[in-house]
Design a protein around this motif. Structure first.
Motif, PDB file in Angstrom:
ATOM      1  N   LYS A 134       0.848  -1.189   0.000  1.00 48.92           N
ATOM      2  CA  LYS A 134       0.000   0.000   0.000  1.00 48.92           C
ATOM      3  C   LYS A 134       0.884   1.240   0.000  1.00 48.92           C
ATOM      4  CE  LYS A 134      -3.903  -2.116   2.446  1.00 48.92           C
ATOM      5  NZ  LYS A 134      -4.830  -2.005   3.602  1.00 48.92           N
ATOM      6  N   ARG A 136       0.745   5.788   0.052  1.00 45.76           N
ATOM      7  CA  ARG A 136      -0.060   6.994   0.235  1.00 45.76           C
ATOM      8  C   ARG A 136       0.862   8.201   0.384  1.00 45.76           C
ATOM      9  NH1 ARG A 136      -5.099   8.116   4.450  1.00 45.76           N
ATOM     10  NH2 ARG A 136      -5.751  10.065   3.491  1.00 45.76           N
ATOM     11  N   ASP A 176      -0.692   5.542   6.861  1.00 46.87           N
ATOM     12  CA  ASP A 176      -1.696   6.217   6.046  1.00 46.87           C
ATOM     13  C   ASP A 176      -2.389   7.364   6.754  1.00 46.87           C
ATOM     14  OD1 ASP A 176      -3.039   4.716   7.886  1.00 46.87           O
ATOM     15  OD2 ASP A 176      -4.548   3.967   6.504  1.00 46.87           O
TER      16      ASP A 176
END
Length: 265
Positions: A134, A136, A176
């Motif tokens: 992931k 971000r 995040d």
């Protein structure tokens, strides 16, 4: 173990351009313990934090290495082997990169934060076992830092500015999101540290906001004591948990920049 690491490393941020933060050759060793009602104080883990000057892609930086692991006798219950690395620009003292590599039982996790202070952003990238990577990009202010950099910015505090009623809001980057902290000065106190003796200290209390934002009343709270001298050593930290409390204390050190003038016994 994550909570123990947060307590040992995230010792608050003040101003990023203080007198001394990163000391080449300094090594700090901490012991972690757990205490509950009807149970003795049990030392369950150890942490080492070491700093050296080096280069990162041709750039002069301070490199901080942090490693934490459970004691051998508790390793069979929850084997922990966590490593953190930080690179901070030698001139500005601002963090350039943060890496973590965590192994806790069957749980594994790694993350990388790349800071762009000119643009006011941090690019985060993380992954846990059997889950996709992931990424971000987060907007940050000058106060936005990773947990380890927050700890080192404690070294910049000017005791002359810390008076009754002093408080400060801080920002911590976590994958995040940005979590907010509220730091409050509690006063000066003589604190006894196991195996090291008694020290003149500055005491603080810190609340970490819940993930929803600025709700400090039901977030994590901890107390910390730092040496009242030019070294600004984190000496002791304590936080209540649902059952009992966890603590971290400085057990040994080497390579300090200044004499340990806060020691009184």
């Amino acid at each position: 173990m994550k909570r123990l690491w947060i307590l040992a490393l995230m010792m608050v941020a003040v101003q990023p351009l203080g007198a001394q933060m990163y000391v080449d050759g300094e090594v700090l060793n901490f012991r972690m313990s757990y205490k509950a009602k009807l149970l003795p104080n049990i030392e369950v883990a150890s942490v080492v934090i070491a700093t050296k000057d080096t280069l990162l892609e041709g750039r002069e930086v301070h490199k901080v290495y942090g490693h934490g692991a459970t004691e051998n006798m508790y390793h069979w219950i929850l084997p922990v082997d966590d490593t953190y690395l930080v690179w901070a620009d030698k001139e500005s003292k601002k963090t350039v990169r943060f890496d973590s590599n965590l192994h806790e039982g069957s749980y594994t996790f790694w993350s990388t934060y790349l800071f762009d202070h000119d643009k006011g952003v941090v690019n985060t990238r993380w992954q846990s076992r059997q889950r996709p990577i992931k990424e971000r990009q987060l907007a940050i202010s000058d106060r936005g830092m990773d947990p380890v950099s927050l700890y080192f910015n404690l070294r910049a505090i000017d005791p002359a500015e810390v008076k009754d009623g002093w408080s400060k809001e801080l920002e911590m980057v976590l994958e995040d999101t940005v979590r907010y902290l509220n730091l409050r000065y509690e006063g000066r106190e003589v604190k006894k540290i196991k195996r090291l003796g008694k020290f003149n200290t500055l005491k603080f209390r810190c609340n970490i906001a819940t993930s929803s934002g600025f709700a400090f009343n039901d977030g994590t709270e901890f107390e910390l004591w730092i040496s009242d001298d030019r070294n600004k050593l984190p000496l002791y930290i304590k936080s209540p948990i649902r059952v009992g409390s966890v603590c971290a204390y400085l057990s040994s050190f080497e390579g300090l920049q200044y004499p340990l003038e806060s020691k009184v016994d």
